[in-house]
Design an enzyme around this catalytic site. Structure first.
Site, PDB file in Angstrom:
ATOM      1  CB  VAL A  38      -3.401   7.484  12.954  1.00 44.46           C
ATOM      2  CG1 VAL A  38      -2.956   6.031  12.919  1.00 44.46           C
ATOM      3  CG2 VAL A  38      -3.231   8.064  14.354  1.00 44.46           C
ATOM      4  CB  CYS A 127       6.190   1.617  -3.616  1.00 42.62           C
ATOM      5  SG  CYS A 127       5.494   3.276  -3.347  1.00 42.62           S
ATOM      6  CB  CYS A 237      -0.816   2.521  -2.909  1.00 47.38           C
ATOM      7  SG  CYS A 237       0.361   2.241  -4.239  1.00 47.38           S
TER       8      CYS A 237
END
Length: 403
Positions: A38, A127, A237
């Site tokens: 979102v 990352c 992730c």
């Protein structure tokens, strides 16, 4: 922050961003890094209202085929589908960029080495530095492009103070970007961004900076975005949210069983399958104990984990930490006092913690010592310690020891 203006003058060749280019102008290319959540969806919607050459990019950072030989059931496909649905609704272009090789070599392999040594790395920080604000930035064909993300962070531009030495050339001095905390401190992600280089920060936009998370969710619902009701992602992730971290890591790190020992009595209380399976301050979950035992120390030489009773045991607290590979976001303009009494600021060594008072001093080169105003609990080697001046994030390094 005395003395910083002098340091700024030494950096004129580093960043030649003039005031006219501090924000994107009409027609400028802006690329939104979208994850399928979102936050990045609302970021794209906010920018779609402006006259930019807007597009979106989805990063595929983990190749599920490396583990199972198939893409069946992998989470990234659902994320990519959601990104495409939002972009179709907004009428903007989107593409997927495969950065799994860069993620593997720059983030995952170095993290594995730290886990194997018994340390506790933070892959999300690297990352951001190496992939999203590194490899992805490098792939933007137009070097004048801007990268927008759904991070809860802010950016301000700062000019040096006017002095007798620069007053006549002041209009030509470049502004420099500062990474700042956002309006929603409960969702603040500046800790995760503390390692990104200044050159990347200069070309980055954080449209969610003035908003609370609840406001972002309300905007998504008002606009009818396909991701409006999607739950927030909380997993690393490459692990996802449906797997146990230990189970995942054991596929890459060879188990090395050892003893769990009571630090006070020296009694063996149990066994572990590898130092990577516990972190400092974690509940060791040892059955049959009269009270909960928490990890206070790891011994990589003897392959032993030491535990203590309760969360207030002195062995869980540290007065100072040694931090290596320190990087200032303004690399040529560190704060004053590093080689003397130290620079006093605010320190954070975990994501979900309030920053605390501390002083940073140079030990040698890029190795620093941070001394806390009050002893702090559960400091783990391998984690990242970051320093702030009020709400301005200055830089970070990797914890290699606690004292």
């Amino acid at each position: 922050m005395q003395g910083w203006s002098t340091s700024l003058l030494r950096s004129l060749s580093l960043l030649r961003t003039q005031s006219a280019a501090l924000t994107p102008r009409k027609g400028d290319r802006v690329v939104v890094a979208m994850s399928g959540g979102v936050d990045s969806s609302v970021t794209a919607r906010l920018l779609a209202d402006q006259d930019f050459d807007l597009s979106a990019v989805f990063m595929r950072n983990w190749d599920t085929r490396d583990e199972s030989g198939t893409d069946h059931g992998c989470e990234w496909k659902k994320d990519w589908e959601d990104v495409q649905r939002v972009c179709r609704m907004l009428g903007i272009r989107c593409e997927m960029v495969d950065l799994s090789r860069e993620y593997w070599t720059r983030v995952f392999e170095p993290a594995l080495a730290l886990w194997e040594s018994g340390a506790t790395p933070n892959p999300d920080i690297w990352c951001n530095r190496e992939v999203k604000f590194g490899a992805l930035m490098d792939r933007l064909t137009d070097k004048a492009s801007w990268l927008a993300t759904g991070h809860y962070a802010d950016k301000k531009w700062a000019l040096p103070s006017v002095t007798l030495s620069n007053v006549f050339a002041y209009s030509k001095l470049p502004a420099r970007p500062q990474l700042r905390r956002p309006a929603d401190r409960s969702k603040d992600q500046t800790y995760y961004l503390s390692a990104i280089p200044e050159s990347s920060l200069a070309r980055t936009l954080f449209p969610l900076a003035p908003y609370k998370k609840i406001e972002v969710r309300e905007m998504a619902q008002k606009w009818g975005l396909p991701t409006a009701s999607r739950e927030e992602s909380m997993g690393i992730c490459f692990v996802g949210e449906k797997r146990r971290f230990d189970d995942f890591l054991s596929e890459y790190v060879t188990p090395k069983p050892g003893h769990i020992i009571d630090l006070e009595s020296g009694k063996i209380l149990g066994r572990h399958q590898g130092l990577f399976s516990y972190t400092i301050g974690q509940n060791a979950r040892i059955k049959g104990m009269p009270q909960k035992m928490f990890v206070a120390r790891k011994d990589p030489i003897e392959n032993q984990i030491y535990v203590v009773p309760g969360t207030e045991h002195p062995a869980l607290f540290s007065s100072s930490i040694i931090v290596d590979q320190w990087k200032w976001i303004w690399s040529d303009a560190p704060p004053d006092g590093l080689d003397a009494e130290g620079y006093r600021g605010r320190v954070q060594y975990r994501h979900r913690m309030m920053d605390v008072a501390g002083a940073i001093q140079r030990v040698s080169g890029d190795k620093m010592r941070i001394t806390f105003q009050k002893p702090q609990s559960s400091v783990a080697t391998g984690q990242v310690a970051a320093m702030w001046h009020r709400d301005w994030c200055l830089g970070c390094g990797i914890i290699i020891g606690a004292e």
